[in-house]
Design a protein around this motif. Structure first.
Motif, short mmCIF file in Angstrom:
data_model
loop_
_atom_site.label_atom_id
_atom_site.label_comp_id
_atom_site.label_asym_id
_atom_site.label_seq_id
_atom_site.Cartn_x
_atom_site.Cartn_y
_atom_site.Cartn_z
N MET A 106 -88.28 8.52 -73.09
CA MET A 106 -86.91 8.23 -72.68
C MET A 106 -86.41 6.92 -73.26
O MET A 106 -85.26 6.83 -73.71
N LEU A 107 -87.28 5.91 -73.24
CA LEU A 107 -86.87 4.62 -73.82
C LEU A 107 -86.62 4.74 -75.32
O LEU A 107 -85.67 4.14 -75.86
N LEU A 108 -87.46 5.50 -76.00
CA LEU A 108 -87.27 5.71 -77.43
C LEU A 108 -85.95 6.42 -77.70
O LEU A 108 -85.19 6.04 -78.62
N LYS A 109 -85.65 7.43 -76.89
CA LYS A 109 -84.39 8.14 -77.06
C LYS A 109 -83.21 7.24 -76.73
O LYS A 109 -82.16 7.29 -77.41
N ALA A 110 -83.38 6.39 -75.70
CA ALA A 110 -82.29 5.49 -75.32
C ALA A 110 -81.97 4.52 -76.45
O ALA A 110 -80.80 4.23 -76.72
N ARG A 111 -83.00 4.02 -77.13
CA ARG A 111 -82.76 3.08 -78.24
C ARG A 111 -82.01 3.73 -79.40
O ARG A 111 -81.31 3.06 -80.13
N ARG A 112 -82.19 5.03 -79.54
CA ARG A 112 -81.54 5.72 -80.65
C ARG A 112 -80.21 6.37 -80.23
O ARG A 112 -79.62 7.12 -80.99
N MET B 26 -83.40 6.20 -66.00
CA MET B 26 -84.41 7.18 -65.66
C MET B 26 -85.79 6.75 -66.14
O MET B 26 -86.80 6.96 -65.46
N ALA B 27 -85.84 6.12 -67.31
CA ALA B 27 -87.12 5.63 -67.83
C ALA B 27 -87.71 4.59 -66.89
O ALA B 27 -88.93 4.57 -66.65
N GLU B 28 -86.88 3.73 -66.34
CA GLU B 28 -87.36 2.70 -65.42
C GLU B 28 -87.84 3.31 -64.10
O GLU B 28 -88.83 2.87 -63.52
N ARG B 29 -87.13 4.34 -63.63
CA ARG B 29 -87.57 5.00 -62.40
C ARG B 29 -88.92 5.69 -62.60
O ARG B 29 -89.81 5.61 -61.75
N VAL B 30 -89.06 6.35 -63.73
CA VAL B 30 -90.34 6.98 -64.04
C VAL B 30 -91.43 5.92 -64.16
O VAL B 30 -92.58 6.12 -63.73
N GLY B 31 -91.09 4.77 -64.73
CA GLY B 31 -92.06 3.68 -64.84
C GLY B 31 -92.52 3.19 -63.48
O GLY B 31 -93.69 2.85 -63.30
N HIS C 271 -87.38 -0.03 -56.05
CA HIS C 271 -86.95 -0.20 -57.44
C HIS C 271 -85.44 -0.02 -57.57
O HIS C 271 -84.74 -0.82 -58.21
N GLU C 272 -84.91 1.01 -56.94
CA GLU C 272 -83.48 1.31 -57.08
C GLU C 272 -82.62 0.19 -56.52
O GLU C 272 -81.65 -0.26 -57.16
N LEU C 273 -82.95 -0.29 -55.34
CA LEU C 273 -82.12 -1.32 -54.70
C LEU C 273 -82.21 -2.65 -55.45
O LEU C 273 -81.20 -3.33 -55.64
N ALA C 274 -83.41 -3.04 -55.87
CA ALA C 274 -83.58 -4.33 -56.53
C ALA C 274 -82.93 -4.34 -57.91
O ALA C 274 -82.23 -5.29 -58.29
N GLY D 204 -77.13 5.88 -57.58
CA GLY D 204 -78.18 5.05 -56.99
C GLY D 204 -78.16 5.06 -55.48
O GLY D 204 -79.20 5.23 -54.83
N ARG D 205 -76.96 4.90 -54.90
CA ARG D 205 -76.89 4.86 -53.44
C ARG D 205 -77.29 6.19 -52.83
O ARG D 205 -78.03 6.24 -51.84
N SER D 206 -76.84 7.29 -53.41
CA SER D 206 -77.21 8.60 -52.90
C SER D 206 -78.70 8.85 -53.02
O SER D 206 -79.33 9.44 -52.14
N LEU D 207 -79.30 8.37 -54.11
CA LEU D 207 -80.73 8.53 -54.30
C LEU D 207 -81.50 7.79 -53.21
O LEU D 207 -82.44 8.33 -52.60
N VAL D 208 -81.10 6.55 -52.92
CA VAL D 208 -81.77 5.77 -51.89
C VAL D 208 -81.62 6.44 -50.52
O VAL D 208 -82.57 6.54 -49.75
#
Length: 361
Positions: free
Chosen positions: A169-175, A188-193, A257-260, A309-313
Motif C-alpha cells: 500500500m505504501l509503495l502504491k501510495a508513493r506512485r 490504510m497502510a498505517e492501520r494495517v501496520g 491508532h485512529e484517534l491519535a 475515522g470517527r465512524s471506524l472508532v
C-alpha cells in the motif's frame, strides 16, 4: 462378671501381682476373636498374640504404659491361633483396689482389620488417582505447549503478511498523485501496520492469550513521535500496564491508532503548535481511555466526505460493548472511551459499513 462374660466386646484381665502379668480371665468374645481356648490362654502373657508384623514401637509404648500404670489406647497387629493376623484396637487400663494399688489390667479390644483394609484400599485408590491426574496434566501441558507454539506461528505469519500488505500500500501510495486516493492508501497502510504491531507483540510474548496495552502504546507513540515535528506538536502518554485478552488487542490498537493519528494530522492546521495527551487506566467500569488535544476542536475541522475515522472508532467501541463520548473542550477535542475488560466476544454477523464522515475527526 456375668455382664462382661456375655458382652460382644472382647475383654481380658491380667494380674500384675503374678509373675509376667498373666491372663487370669477372658470372655467368650475374646476367645472367638483370637481362636484360642481358655486352656490355651490361662496363665500366659498377652504377648503370645504378637508376631512378625507386630510393630515393636507400639509394643514398647504398651509396655511402658503398663509399667507406669497409665491407661492407653493403641492399635497393633496380633495373630490368632491359626496364624492369621488381624489389627487389634485395644484400650488398656489399670484396675485399682481401695488402697490405690493396681490389682488388674483390663483391656477391651476390637478387630480393626476391616478399617485398615479400607484405608489401604483408599490409599491405593488415591495413589492411582494421583498417577492418572499426573498423566493427564502432562498430556494437557503438552497439548497447551503445542497450541501455544501454533498460535505463535499464526501470529508470526499474520504479522509478516500484514507487513507485506502495508508495504504494498505504501509503495502504491508513493506512485499515486497527491490527493484523496493517495491519502486513503497511506491511511490504510498505517492501520494495517498497527495491526501488524499487535501480532508482533503477541508473537514475542510467552502468553499468547493476553496483550499488554502499555507495551503497544509505548511502541506506537514512539513511532508516532518519530514522524512529526516535536517542537510544534508534543505527544505524551500515560498508560497503565493492563493485560487484555488477545481478542481485544486488534480493536484497541486500531482505536488508539485512529484517534491519535487523527489528532496529529487534523488538530493543528497551518503549522499551529499544540499538545496531545493519551491516558489509559483501569476503572470500576473496565478500561478507561482518554485522548485529548488543545487544537481547533471538532467544529473547526474541514468537511471531508471521504473520511470515516470517527465512524471506524465508534464501530470498534460498539464491538467492544463500550461507550464513547466526543467533546469540544475549547480549545481542542476530548474523546473518552470506556470498555469492559471482559469484552472478548466480539459481535458476530454483518456490521454496517461506516458512513462517510463530514468531518476529518
Amino acid at each position: 462378671m456375668a455382664a462382661f462374660t456375655a458382652s460382644p466386646t472382647p475383654m481380658v484381665l491380667t494380674d500384675p501381682r503374678l509373675a509376667d502379668n498373666p491372663i487370669v480371665w477372658a470372655n467368650d468374645a475374646f476367645l472367638a476373636l483370637t481362636g484360642y481356648s481358655w486352656e490355651d490362654l490361662d496363665g500366659r502373657n498377652c504377648r503370645m498374640l504378637q508376631g512378625a508384623d507386630t510393630d515393636p514401637r507400639a509394643v514398647r509404648r504398651l509396655r511402658e504404659a503398663v509399667r507406669v500404670g497409665r491407661p492407653i489406647e493403641i492399635e497393633l497387629v496380633n495373630y490368632r491361633k491359626d496364624g492369621t493376623s488381624f489389627w487389634n484396637g485395644m484400650t488398656v487400663a489399670p484396675v485399682r483396689d481401695a488402697t490405690g494399688r493396681i490389682v488388674h489390667f483390663y483391656s477391651a479390644q476390637a478387630d480393626m482389620t476391616g478399617k485398615y483394609r479400607h484405608e489401604v484400599a483408599m490409599r491405593d485408590a488415591n495413589d492411582e488417582l494421583e498417577r492418572r491426574v499426573a498423566e493427564q496434566t502432562a498430556d494437557l501441558r503438552a497439548a497447551l505447549e503445542q497450541k501455544t507454539a501454533l498460535l505463535h506461528e499464526v501470529d508470526h505469519r499474520v504479522k509478516n503478511n500484514l507487513q507485506v500488505i502495508s508495504s504494498l500500500m505504501l509503495l502504491k501510495a508513493r506512485r499515486t498523485p497527491r490527493g484523496e486516493v493517495r491519502d486513503a492508501l497511506q491511511g490504510m497502510a498505517e492501520r494495517v501496520g498497527a495491526l501488524s504491531t499487535v501480532h508482533r507483540m503477541l508473537y514475542s510474548t510467552g502468553d499468547v492469550t493476553r496483550f499488554d496495552l502499555r507495551e503497544f502504546a509505548e511502541d506506537f507513540v514512539s513511532e508516532l513521535v518519530a514522524g512529526i515535528d516535536n517542537e510544534r506538536t508534543a505527544v505524551s502518554a500515560e498508560i497503565d500496564s493492563i493485560a487484555v485478552s488477545a481478542a481485544m488487542a486488534a480493536p484497541l490498537a486500531l482505536m488508539l491508532h485512529e484517534l491519535a493519528t487523527n489528532a496529529v494530522r487534523h488538530a493543528f492546521p497551518d503549522s499551529r503548535a499544540g499538545r496531545i495527551t493519551i491516558t489509559a487506566q483501569r476503572s470500576d467500569e473496565g478500561l478507561r481511555m482518554l485522548i485529548q488535544d488543545d487544537g481547533i476542536g471538532l467544529a473547526g475541522g474541514k468537511p471531508n466526505p471521504a473520511g470515516f475515522g470517527r465512524s471506524l472508532v465508534e464501530m470498534v467501541v460498539r464491538q467492544l460493548r463500550g461507550v464513547i463520548v466526543w467533546s469540544d473542550v475549547a480549545p481542542g477535542t476530548r474523546v473518552e472511551i470506556t470498555v469492559p475488560l471482559d469484552a472478548v466476544s466480539l459481535r458476530t454477523g454483518t456490521e454496517r459499513a461506516p458512513e462517510a464522515e463530514w468531518t476529518t475527526r
